[in-house]
Design a protein around this motif. Sequence first.
Motif, PDB file in Angstrom:
ATOM      1  N   GLY A 139       6.714 -11.348  19.816  1.00  0.00           N
ATOM      2  CA  GLY A 139       7.475 -10.114  20.000  1.00  0.00           C
ATOM      3  C   GLY A 139       6.603  -8.933  20.394  1.00  0.00           C
ATOM      4  O   GLY A 139       5.401  -9.067  20.665  1.00  0.00           O
ATOM      5  N   GLU A 140       7.223  -7.751  20.420  1.00  0.00           N
ATOM      6  CA  GLU A 140       6.484  -6.525  20.737  1.00  0.00           C
ATOM      7  C   GLU A 140       5.553  -6.197  19.583  1.00  0.00           C
ATOM      8  O   GLU A 140       5.929  -6.273  18.408  1.00  0.00           O
ATOM      9  N   VAL A 141       4.299  -5.822  19.920  1.00  0.00           N
ATOM     10  CA  VAL A 141       3.287  -5.655  18.883  1.00  0.00           C
ATOM     11  C   VAL A 141       2.631  -4.276  18.940  1.00  0.00           C
ATOM     12  O   VAL A 141       2.701  -3.574  19.948  1.00  0.00           O
ATOM     13  N   ILE A 142       1.989  -3.918  17.837  1.00  0.00           N
ATOM     14  CA  ILE A 142       1.101  -2.773  17.778  1.00  0.00           C
ATOM     15  C   ILE A 142      -0.298  -3.336  17.550  1.00  0.00           C
ATOM     16  O   ILE A 142      -0.472  -4.297  16.793  1.00  0.00           O
ATOM     17  N   SER A 143      -1.303  -2.776  18.231  1.00  0.00           N
ATOM     18  CA  SER A 143      -2.650  -3.341  18.225  1.00  0.00           C
ATOM     19  C   SER A 143      -3.662  -2.374  17.626  1.00  0.00           C
ATOM     20  O   SER A 143      -3.490  -1.154  17.660  1.00  0.00           O
ATOM     21  N   GLU A 144      -4.754  -2.941  17.097  1.00  0.00           N
ATOM     22  CA  GLU A 144      -5.863  -2.154  16.555  1.00  0.00           C
ATOM     23  C   GLU A 144      -7.170  -2.837  16.925  1.00  0.00           C
ATOM     24  O   GLU A 144      -7.371  -4.026  16.667  1.00  0.00           O
ATOM     25  N   GLU A 145      -8.083  -2.096  17.537  1.00  0.00           N
ATOM     26  CA  GLU A 145      -9.394  -2.633  17.906  1.00  0.00           C
ATOM     27  C   GLU A 145     -10.371  -2.441  16.749  1.00  0.00           C
ATOM     28  O   GLU A 145     -10.296  -1.454  16.012  1.00  0.00           O
ATOM     29  N   TYR A 146     -11.288  -3.384  16.580  1.00  0.00           N
ATOM     30  CA  TYR A 146     -12.289  -3.283  15.524  1.00  0.00           C
ATOM     31  C   TYR A 146     -13.607  -3.872  16.002  1.00  0.00           C
ATOM     32  O   TYR A 146     -13.654  -4.675  16.941  1.00  0.00           O
ATOM     33  N   SER A 147     -14.708  -3.464  15.359  1.00  0.00           N
ATOM     34  CA  SER A 147     -16.047  -3.863  15.776  1.00  0.00           C
ATOM     35  C   SER A 147     -16.482  -5.164  15.115  1.00  0.00           C
ATOM     36  O   SER A 147     -16.195  -5.417  13.945  1.00  0.00           O
ATOM     37  N   LEU A 174     -12.174 -13.428   2.116  1.00  0.00           N
ATOM     38  CA  LEU A 174     -13.530 -12.934   1.882  1.00  0.00           C
ATOM     39  C   LEU A 174     -13.743 -11.590   2.541  1.00  0.00           C
ATOM     40  O   LEU A 174     -13.227 -11.325   3.618  1.00  0.00           O
ATOM     41  N   ILE A 175     -14.526 -10.726   1.880  1.00  0.00           N
ATOM     42  CA  ILE A 175     -14.966  -9.487   2.500  1.00  0.00           C
ATOM     43  C   ILE A 175     -16.481  -9.522   2.633  1.00  0.00           C
ATOM     44  O   ILE A 175     -17.200  -9.747   1.652  1.00  0.00           O
ATOM     45  N   ALA A 176     -16.963  -9.344   3.861  1.00  0.00           N
ATOM     46  CA  ALA A 176     -18.397  -9.276   4.139  1.00  0.00           C
ATOM     47  C   ALA A 176     -18.717  -7.859   4.597  1.00  0.00           C
ATOM     48  O   ALA A 176     -18.965  -6.980   3.796  1.00  0.00           O
ATOM     49  N   THR A 177     -18.662  -7.608   5.905  1.00  0.00           N
ATOM     50  CA  THR A 177     -18.941  -6.263   6.419  1.00  0.00           C
ATOM     51  C   THR A 177     -17.744  -5.331   6.279  1.00  0.00           C
ATOM     52  O   THR A 177     -17.884  -4.125   6.424  1.00  0.00           O
ATOM     53  N   GLY A 178     -16.563  -5.883   6.024  1.00  0.00           N
ATOM     54  CA  GLY A 178     -15.376  -5.057   5.828  1.00  0.00           C
ATOM     55  C   GLY A 178     -14.663  -4.659   7.096  1.00  0.00           C
ATOM     56  O   GLY A 178     -13.684  -3.913   7.046  1.00  0.00           O
ATOM     57  N   GLY A 179     -15.112  -5.153   8.249  1.00  0.00           N
ATOM     58  CA  GLY A 179     -14.533  -4.724   9.521  1.00  0.00           C
ATOM     59  C   GLY A 179     -13.070  -5.055   9.693  1.00  0.00           C
ATOM     60  O   GLY A 179     -12.273  -4.205  10.118  1.00  0.00           O
ATOM     61  N   THR A 180     -12.685  -6.291   9.381  1.00  0.00           N
ATOM     62  CA  THR A 180     -11.290  -6.675   9.592  1.00  0.00           C
ATOM     63  C   THR A 180     -10.366  -6.016   8.576  1.00  0.00           C
ATOM     64  O   THR A 180      -9.249  -5.610   8.920  1.00  0.00           O
ATOM     65  N   ALA A 183      -9.823  -2.457   9.676  1.00  0.00           N
ATOM     66  CA  ALA A 183      -8.915  -2.407  10.832  1.00  0.00           C
ATOM     67  C   ALA A 183      -7.475  -2.641  10.393  1.00  0.00           C
ATOM     68  O   ALA A 183      -6.551  -1.999  10.903  1.00  0.00           O
ATOM     69  N   ALA A 184      -7.258  -3.569   9.449  1.00  0.00           N
ATOM     70  CA  ALA A 184      -5.907  -3.816   8.951  1.00  0.00           C
ATOM     71  C   ALA A 184      -5.348  -2.584   8.259  1.00  0.00           C
ATOM     72  O   ALA A 184      -4.166  -2.250   8.413  1.00  0.00           O
ATOM     73  N   ILE A 185      -6.191  -1.884   7.509  1.00  0.00           N
ATOM     74  CA  ILE A 185      -5.758  -0.646   6.858  1.00  0.00           C
ATOM     75  C   ILE A 185      -5.321   0.376   7.899  1.00  0.00           C
ATOM     76  O   ILE A 185      -4.258   1.002   7.781  1.00  0.00           O
ATOM     77  N   ARG A 186      -6.136   0.554   8.942  1.00  0.00           N
ATOM     78  CA  ARG A 186      -5.792   1.518  10.000  1.00  0.00           C
ATOM     79  C   ARG A 186      -4.482   1.140  10.677  1.00  0.00           C
ATOM     80  O   ARG A 186      -3.633   2.001  10.950  1.00  0.00           O
ATOM     81  N   LEU A 187      -4.313  -0.148  10.949  1.00  0.00           N
ATOM     82  CA  LEU A 187      -3.099  -0.618  11.619  1.00  0.00           C
ATOM     83  C   LEU A 187      -1.862  -0.315  10.783  1.00  0.00           C
ATOM     84  O   LEU A 187      -0.857   0.197  11.288  1.00  0.00           O
ATOM     85  N   LEU A 188      -1.934  -0.593   9.497  1.00  0.00           N
ATOM     86  CA  LEU A 188      -0.796  -0.355   8.612  1.00  0.00           C
ATOM     87  C   LEU A 188      -0.499   1.131   8.456  1.00  0.00           C
ATOM     88  O   LEU A 188       0.664   1.547   8.439  1.00  0.00           O
ATOM     89  N   LYS A 211     -17.593  -0.314   1.317  1.00  0.00           N
ATOM     90  CA  LYS A 211     -17.803   1.074   1.745  1.00  0.00           C
ATOM     91  C   LYS A 211     -16.951   1.422   2.955  1.00  0.00           C
ATOM     92  O   LYS A 211     -16.569   2.586   3.142  1.00  0.00           O
ATOM     93  N   ARG A 212     -16.647   0.432   3.800  1.00  0.00           N
ATOM     94  CA  ARG A 212     -15.846   0.675   4.992  1.00  0.00           C
ATOM     95  C   ARG A 212     -14.364   0.834   4.669  1.00  0.00           C
ATOM     96  O   ARG A 212     -13.575   1.205   5.537  1.00  0.00           O
ATOM     97  N   LEU A 213     -13.994   0.556   3.421  1.00  0.00           N
ATOM     98  CA  LEU A 213     -12.592   0.691   3.022  1.00  0.00           C
ATOM     99  C   LEU A 213     -12.250   2.095   2.567  1.00  0.00           C
ATOM    100  O   LEU A 213     -11.108   2.376   2.224  1.00  0.00           O
ATOM    101  N   GLY A 214     -13.247   2.987   2.525  1.00  0.00           N
ATOM    102  CA  GLY A 214     -12.998   4.362   2.100  1.00  0.00           C
ATOM    103  C   GLY A 214     -12.596   4.402   0.637  1.00  0.00           C
ATOM    104  O   GLY A 214     -13.261   3.830  -0.224  1.00  0.00           O
ATOM    105  N   ASP A 215     -11.480   5.053   0.362  1.00  0.00           N
ATOM    106  CA  ASP A 215     -11.031   5.205  -1.023  1.00  0.00           C
ATOM    107  C   ASP A 215     -10.054   4.104  -1.445  1.00  0.00           C
ATOM    108  O   ASP A 215      -9.464   4.183  -2.523  1.00  0.00           O
TER     109      ASP A 215
END
Length: 225
Positions: A139-147, A174-180, A183-188, A211-215
């Motif tokens: 279906g129609e999607v919303i996208s988020e880019e991440y490093s 699993l959480i390693a660098t926290g990138g994904t 990005a999921a937080i930003r997307l939501l 640390k990449r998850l902020g608060d």
Amino acid sequence: MASADEVSDKDRRIATIASTIRVIPDFPKPGILFQDITTLLLDVKAFKDTIDLFVERYKDKDISVVADWLDISGSDDILLKRNPVFIAGYPVPTALTSPCLGVAFAFSIEARGFIFGPPIALAIGAKFVPIRKPKKLPGEVISEEYSLEYGSDIMEMHIGAVQPRERALVIDDLIATGGTLAAAIRLLERVGAEVVECACVIELPELQGRKRLGDKPLFILVSAV
């Protein structure tokens, strides 16, 4: 407040879960110690305990959605596994927790996170929302880019799957660098959701992904040292 017996039972279950996670060196490339949860899945009791521990935390929290990120090719949080699982003072496990908060829905991250998201959603009476790689959702999607470690990637979610002001739980294996997770937080949040907490089976604290998850609070079962 949990009783001593309840705490002991939780610790025992987490220790069992940790003991079933196999560490494979130099996979998928040299220098990486891969945290293999397929051996956890072969142990019916450990697999059930993993699901149960998340369900016990999030049941009765008014969660309406569980979402998961599926990336079979792997992401930074799936491939950057440089440390074996170690439980300090075994059999007493390391368990990092955050305050239980009311949640309207939960999300899980693609690949191995998809293993945990659907059964948790069913157990707590929530819907399941997949977050996937490009061109995987019809279906129609919303996208988020991440490093990533080298370059970048994109995750997508169906438009309309999450409504504004819904309260979200993001789940991954699993959480390693926290990138994904970040990005999921930003997307939501772009669709108006409130991300209440992130939850993972394993954390690699050396990579400081939280640390990449902020608060945003992070709940884990096993900490790799």
